[in-house]
Design a protein around this motif. Structure first.
Motif: not given
Lengths: 132, 105, 253
Positions: A35, A87, B16, B12, A64, A112, A37
């Motif tokens: 994940v 997302v 998830v 996040g 994300n 999302g 950002e």
């Protein structure tokens, strides 16, 4: 921990400790989700996770809190060769977070959450369903 | 199938993990969600709420501090340090909370 | 920001102050007023060496007192800053000797007579585990900063449980941070389940200082947050034993 578990017909989803060290220790995973950002540091951690895990398991990058094309581009510039799920940043998930509620309950129709549900469907197709 | 969710703190991961676990369970899969974070919050993203999430963390801390007997097997841990989340997801806190990894790997 | 500001205020009140920074991410040097340039990857480079058995030890002749004297940097108001090092892009491997030296030194500090009357403030990295190691086990006063969100509150509860599970747990004080309206203090108390000892308001001046890489006391000593931290330091002065504590910052958790 993952190594001690027989997954059998079930799905085991492990929310790892933050950072790269946890990826090194989780060599029993069949799939790794990295994940990221759209910040330099976050992308860097995901890049290292891909580097470590990519040799032994398929890795899906989850971009994300993405606000626009530039954000996707920033992540793709570093992790472009990986399968990517986007997302978007959106009020529904942020509000769920504030309220202490599950995004899937609080904002089930948000883009999302829908992106993650779609990913779950694809992952689900890779494994047999539990005998019900 | 074992899925590991990785990333920098705050990226996040927990959102998830929680959303995927619930989605897979809704699709009829048997799902075990493991919270390996040192500050376990996965319960909230799964929908059990902050209080139950904290109760699990407290149980985990009590075990780590020796106030409760250590679970010997993975199954005992799933039983003792776990709770049921919506859609039939079983949540287990597997991280040690009190003890830090050595500062240098 | 709170640790750095409190350290300087204690120094202004005449204490000898040692600030300990074990966070691999930057922060304390800036909030003390040293600017970003004071962050180095290996401040204690060469202070520790591997013995023949492969174990790390401090260089011969280097005790905790000498190490602090040699390696600590002086911040405004005379605060001494002792750092473990910041995470370089190539990972922790590169700063191993510095980290090893840092922990060897701080674990011996509590017994060092030269520091007996110092105020020692440890700014701990975020997360409940940090409350169990580092400088934390030696702290006599433990401040837990908590914001009015459930995430921050759960982290604070866990930190408090870790601290209180120790044999000599010292005093624990809950500090509400980034308080935007008066109801937030009650919200924090309700979420965490205990009373707060001080409230620090959400303050645009703090953000400005952070963006500028400046200490709050240099940026705006009369800002609401700076005044609130002053009241906190006054409050701590009334506690027994005197402040020699850790500031556990949950704001980044």
């Amino acid at each position: 921990m993952l190594g001690e578990l027989e997954s059998g017909g079930r799905f085991v989803i492990c929310d790892l400790e933050a950072g790269v060290g946890a990826v090194v220790r989780s060599d029993q995973a069949d799939v790794v989700l990295a994940v990221a950002e759209p910040t330099v540091k976050s992308i860097e951690v995901a890049r290292r996770a891909v580097e470590i895990a990519g040799e032994r398991a398929p890795v899906v990058v989850i971009a994300n809190r993405v606000r626009g094309e530039e954000d996707v581009d920033a992540i793709r510039a570093v992790l472009g060769e990986q399968e990517l799920v986007v997302v978007p940043e959106e009020p529904g998930i942020a509000a769920a977070d504030r309220e202490g509620a599950a995004p899937i309950d609080f904002a089930p129709d948000s883009v999302g959450v829908r992106a993650l549900v779609t990913l779950a469907e694809r992952l689900g197709e890779r494994a047999p369903r539990a005998a019900a | 199938m074992k899925i590991a969710v990785a990333g920098k703190g705050g990226a996040g991961k927990t959102t998830v993990s929680g959303t995927l676990a619930r989605s897979l369970a809704r699709a009829g899969h048997d799902v075990l969600a493991l919270d390996a974070d040192a500050n376990p919050m996965l319960g909230v993203s799964l929908g059990v709420g902050p209080e139950e999430t904290d109760r699990l963390a407290a149980v985990r801390q009590a075990i780590d501090e020796g106030e409760m007997e250590h679970q010997r097997s993975v199954d005992e841990l799933i039983e003792g340090c776990g709770t049921n989340a919506p859609d039939g997801v079983r949540l287990v806190v597997v991280s040690r909370i009190d003890r830090a990894d050595p500062p240098c790997p | 920001m709170v640790a750095g500001t409190a350290a300087r205020l204690l120094a202004r009140r005449g204490h000898s102050v040692l600030a300990l920074d074990s966070d691999l991410m930057p922060g304390l040097a800036v909030s003390l007023g040293l600017g970003g340039g004071a962050d180095t990857a290996c401040p204690l480079d060469g202070a520790a060496e591997r013995g023949e058995d492969g174990r790390w030890r401090l260089k011969k002749g280097l005790g905790p007192v000498r190490a602090v004297r040699r390696y600590a940097v002086v911040a405004p108001d005379g605060v001494k800053l002792f750092q473990s090092g910041k995470l370089p892009p190539e990972g922790t491997g590169a700063i191993m000797s510095s980290l090893q030296a840092y922990y060897k030194v701080i674990h011996r500090l509590p017994r060092a007579r030269a520091f007996a009357d110092w105020a020692i403030i440890g700014d701990l990295p975020a997360g409940p585990r940090q409350a169990a190691f580092d400088w934390a086990p030696f702290a006599e006063t433990f401040l837990i900063l908590v914001e009015p969100t459930w995430q921050s509150a759960l982290t604070a509860r866990r930190v408090a449980r870790v601290v209180r599970s120790r044999e000599r747990s010292g005093a624990v004080g809950l500090v509400a941070n980034k308080v935007a309206d008066p109801a937030d203090v009650g919200r924090v108390e309700e979420l965490v389940g205990e009373a707060v000892v001080a409230a620090i308001p959400a303050d645009e001046r703090v953000l400005e200082a952070e963006r500028a890489g400046a200490a709050l006391l240099d940026h705006d000593p009369f800002s609401p947050a700076a005044r609130a931290i002053e009241r906190l330091v006054d409050e701590l002065a009334r506690w027994e034993p005197p402040a020699r504590g850790s500031i556990r910052d949950v704001e980044r958790a």
